[in-house]
Scaffold this active site. Sequence first.
Site, PDB file in Angstrom:
ATOM      1  N   ASN A 297       0.842  -1.202   0.000  1.00 33.03           N
ATOM      2  CA  ASN A 297       0.000   0.000   0.000  1.00 33.03           C
ATOM      3  C   ASN A 297       0.881   1.256   0.000  1.00 33.03           C
ATOM      4  OD1 ASN A 297      -2.332   1.535   0.101  1.00 33.03           O
ATOM      5  ND2 ASN A 297      -3.199   0.428   1.836  1.00 33.03           N
ATOM      6  N   PHE A 298       0.237   2.390  -0.204  1.00 32.59           N
ATOM      7  CA  PHE A 298       0.872   3.710  -0.105  1.00 32.59           C
ATOM      8  C   PHE A 298       2.040   3.909  -1.068  1.00 32.59           C
ATOM      9  CE2 PHE A 298      -1.004   2.787   4.094  1.00 32.59           C
ATOM     10  CZ  PHE A 298      -1.994   3.764   4.078  1.00 32.59           C
ATOM     11  N   LEU A 299       1.908   3.334  -2.262  1.00 29.12           N
ATOM     12  CA  LEU A 299       2.900   3.614  -3.307  1.00 29.12           C
ATOM     13  C   LEU A 299       2.710   5.059  -3.740  1.00 29.12           C
ATOM     14  CD1 LEU A 299       4.879   3.045  -5.674  1.00 29.12           C
ATOM     15  CD2 LEU A 299       2.953   2.083  -6.928  1.00 29.12           C
TER      16      LEU A 299
ATOM     17  N   THR B 207      -4.323  -3.383  -4.188  1.00 32.40           N
ATOM     18  CA  THR B 207      -5.502  -2.901  -4.916  1.00 32.40           C
ATOM     19  C   THR B 207      -5.123  -1.617  -5.644  1.00 32.40           C
ATOM     20  OG1 THR B 207      -6.214  -1.750  -2.906  1.00 32.40           O
ATOM     21  CG2 THR B 207      -7.264  -3.855  -3.378  1.00 32.40           C
TER      22      THR B 207
ATOM     23  N   LEU C 150      -6.943  -0.659   3.143  1.00 36.54           N
ATOM     24  CA  LEU C 150      -7.059   0.743   3.571  1.00 36.54           C
ATOM     25  C   LEU C 150      -6.672   1.689   2.445  1.00 36.54           C
ATOM     26  CD1 LEU C 150      -5.362   0.317   7.044  1.00 36.54           C
ATOM     27  CD2 LEU C 150      -7.799   0.264   6.527  1.00 36.54           C
TER      28      LEU C 150
HETATM   29  C1  LIG Z   1       1.183   5.508  -9.044  1.00 41.99           C
HETATM   30  C2  LIG Z   1       2.515   6.203  -9.265  1.00 41.99           C
HETATM   31  C3  LIG Z   1       3.473   5.760  -8.168  1.00 41.99           C
HETATM   32  C4  LIG Z   1       3.046   5.763 -10.614  1.00 41.99           C
HETATM   33  O1  LIG Z   1       4.198   6.481 -10.916  1.00 41.99           O
HETATM   34  P1  LIG Z   1       4.555   6.938 -12.405  1.00 41.99           P
HETATM   35  O2  LIG Z   1       5.719   7.841 -12.302  1.00 41.99           O
HETATM   36  O3  LIG Z   1       3.329   7.427 -13.066  1.00 41.99           O
HETATM   37  O4  LIG Z   1       4.927   5.577 -13.151  1.00 41.99           O
HETATM   38  P2  LIG Z   1       6.364   5.071 -13.601  1.00 41.99           P
HETATM   39  O5  LIG Z   1       6.785   5.731 -14.842  1.00 41.99           O
HETATM   40  O6  LIG Z   1       7.317   5.174 -12.483  1.00 41.99           O
HETATM   41  O7  LIG Z   1       6.075   3.506 -13.873  1.00 41.99           O
HETATM   42  C5  LIG Z   1       5.137   3.062 -14.798  1.00 41.99           C
HETATM   43  C6  LIG Z   1       4.886   1.597 -14.571  1.00 41.99           C
HETATM   44  O8  LIG Z   1       4.319   1.423 -13.250  1.00 41.99           O
HETATM   45  C7  LIG Z   1       3.038   0.788 -13.361  1.00 41.99           C
HETATM   46  N1  LIG Z   1       2.145   1.371 -12.353  1.00 41.99           N
HETATM   47  C8  LIG Z   1       1.662   2.631 -12.326  1.00 41.99           C
HETATM   48  N2  LIG Z   1       0.873   2.784 -11.247  1.00 41.99           N
HETATM   49  C9  LIG Z   1       0.867   1.618 -10.601  1.00 41.99           C
HETATM   50  C10 LIG Z   1       0.235   1.167  -9.423  1.00 41.99           C
HETATM   51  N3  LIG Z   1      -0.556   1.959  -8.686  1.00 41.99           N
HETATM   52  N4  LIG Z   1       0.448  -0.084  -9.020  1.00 41.99           N
HETATM   53  C11 LIG Z   1       1.254  -0.897  -9.739  1.00 41.99           C
HETATM   54  N5  LIG Z   1       1.870  -0.530 -10.887  1.00 41.99           N
HETATM   55  C12 LIG Z   1       1.681   0.718 -11.299  1.00 41.99           C
HETATM   56  C13 LIG Z   1       2.586   1.099 -14.763  1.00 41.99           C
HETATM   57  O9  LIG Z   1       1.614   0.172 -15.198  1.00 41.99           O
HETATM   58  C14 LIG Z   1       3.870   1.033 -15.540  1.00 41.99           C
HETATM   59  O10 LIG Z   1       4.247  -0.308 -15.776  1.00 41.99           O
HETATM   60  P3  LIG Z   1       3.923  -1.035 -17.208  1.00 41.99           P
HETATM   61  O11 LIG Z   1       4.852  -0.456 -18.204  1.00 41.99           O
HETATM   62  O12 LIG Z   1       4.144  -2.490 -16.976  1.00 41.99           O
HETATM   63  O13 LIG Z   1       2.493  -0.713 -17.513  1.00 41.99           O
HETATM   64  C15 LIG Z   1       2.386   7.746  -9.242  1.00 41.99           C
HETATM   65  O14 LIG Z   1       1.561   8.134 -10.306  1.00 41.99           O
HETATM   66  C16 LIG Z   1       1.797   8.284  -7.960  1.00 41.99           C
HETATM   67  O15 LIG Z   1       2.488   8.455  -6.965  1.00 41.99           O
HETATM   68  N6  LIG Z   1       0.454   8.582  -7.980  1.00 41.99           N
HETATM   69  C17 LIG Z   1      -0.270   9.078  -6.843  1.00 41.99           C
HETATM   70  C18 LIG Z   1      -0.459   8.014  -5.817  1.00 41.99           C
HETATM   71  C19 LIG Z   1      -1.061   6.740  -6.367  1.00 41.99           C
HETATM   72  O16 LIG Z   1      -1.918   6.748  -7.233  1.00 41.99           O
HETATM   73  N7  LIG Z   1      -0.574   5.629  -5.829  1.00 41.99           N
HETATM   74  C20 LIG Z   1      -1.002   4.307  -6.238  1.00 41.99           C
HETATM   75  C21 LIG Z   1      -2.048   3.866  -5.328  1.00 41.99           C
HETATM   76  S1  LIG Z   1      -2.502   2.237  -5.772  1.00 41.99           S
END
Ligand SMILES: CC(C)(COP(=O)(O)OP(=O)(O)OC[C@H]1O[C@@H](n2cnc3c(N)ncnc32)[C@H](O)[C@@H]1OP(=O)(O)O)[C@@H](O)C(=O)NCCC(=O)NCCS
Length: 495
Positions: free
Chosen positions: A217-219, A253, A495
Amino acid sequence: MSEESKPEASKKGKGKARSGEGEMSNISNISRELVEQLLRANPSLAGEMQGMDSKKIEEVMRGMSLQDISTGMATGGKNQKDMASYKFWNTQPVPKFGEDEPLPDGPLRENDLARVKTVGAELIEGFEWDTVDLTDDQQVREVYELLTHHYVEDSEAMFRFNYSASFLHWALKAPGWIKNWHVGVRVTSTKKLVAFISGIPVTLRVRENTLQCSEINFLCIHKKLRGKRLAPVLIKEVTRRCNLESVWNAIYTVGVVLPKPISTCRYFHRSLDWLKLYETGFSPLPTTSTKAKQVTKYALSANPSTKGLREMEVKDLDAVHDLFTRYMERFDLVPKFTVEEIGHWLLNGGSKYDERIVWAYVVEEEGKITDFFSFYSLESSVLGKKETIRAAYLFYYASETAFSKSPDAKKELKVRLNALIHDALILAKKFNFDVFNALTLLDNTLFLREQKFGAGDGSLHYYLFNWRTSFINGGIDDKKNVDDENGSGVGVVML
Ligand SMILES: CC(C)(COP(=O)(O)OP(=O)(O)OC[C@H]1O[C@@H](n2cnc3c(N)ncnc32)[C@H](O)[C@@H]1OP(=O)(O)O)[C@@H](O)C(=O)NCCC(=O)NCCS
């Protein structure tokens, strides 16, 4: 977007197998009539296909499985990608789209502790790995700051989840928590925290198998570092750290479609303070209604009415644990909590935080605990305003009524759950929550409509890392409506 729908709900965005499930045939021979029918059944897919000519639509749909279409996946954006374009996820032990042969449940990759790297992969220059120490309030604050400014927003950037420091203590320090699973990325020169991902240990039952998992969680990645493929690096690092503890499976999720959901639930919202929700832009005024009518529609009595209802106490732990464990046997994807975990999750971590996060109630009849329910608090900031929306999220519950031997057992459970959840709404209103949110998991399909929950536009997809199992009902039908006929097989509330 329907009346109650709110974008914030699309967060990361929990079997009773329906007949025909598992037969996820691809559509090889598709008639125009069938295309139209499928598009009517899946508005998001229809939206994605607007502007495409009919030949292209048929071609795209031929490449999708019936299961994918019926779970409401769209084809545009993420969903449109074929497996080859999931550059990262393609390399991971997750089920792939199109692999629709029913196979026995089991791991997708063989595991060997000896092959797990003992140090993390190198980060791009200027950044370094860190293990965030959540026993240090200052570091909790840093995670809080990162999430407050960079975590999940709705698509219109009107709201953002606002996980409080107390919430993070509660969510990330569950019994058995592992410090090494709180992974941070810092700027080497300033030590500023710019990315985070976390895991906590959880024992899951997936159908008949029990798995030691991490709950991820909390990515979160700082907005300035987005689109640089850092997310895969974070995911691989937390995987490595889990593997070092011989944990090879994970549950997570997400609001977007990745390869490949094991279930899909839909968010529902029940207004408690409709006027505030309207004024903050969370809820629109339906064209057929007036403000006064809306306020009346959602009015609740001042006090709960279930006989024997009272706040849960430490002395109830064994009874609640026993009821919970039996109740959860009815679902396909469930956490197996110990008494200690029940205490942590339902009694606010022993009430040791500044702020109350979780509320739990039991019903006691003649000295016996017959039911319990709980909800937790999670605010959302209204961006650009100094306001917050106080949302209560339905958490775990259970009722002895589920074990009735009567031919009307389902009806009895429906009546009982409606009464309990109605009281939960009244209590949440008493504690000044503005809205009560729930997904189509557990037995929620039995009361969402009656309790005036409105459908949200957010779906929450459930994923298992390194575990194959066939699709689990998420409590929605082909049109994404509440499926109270089949209910849901999902019993994990994330959560
Ligand atoms: C989600 C987040 C970490 C993605 O970061 P980003 O800089 O857009 O993505 P990156 O360029 O680093 O990486 C892209 C890859 O990560 C995957 N990815 C993006 N969001 C993801 C997630 N929430 N979970 C798992 N994989 C994810 C993409 O599918 C892509 O992989 P692929 O080529 O196999 O499709 C970022 O947009 C963020 O911090 N968003 C706000 C918080 C959030 O939404 N967190 C996720 C809650 S589930």
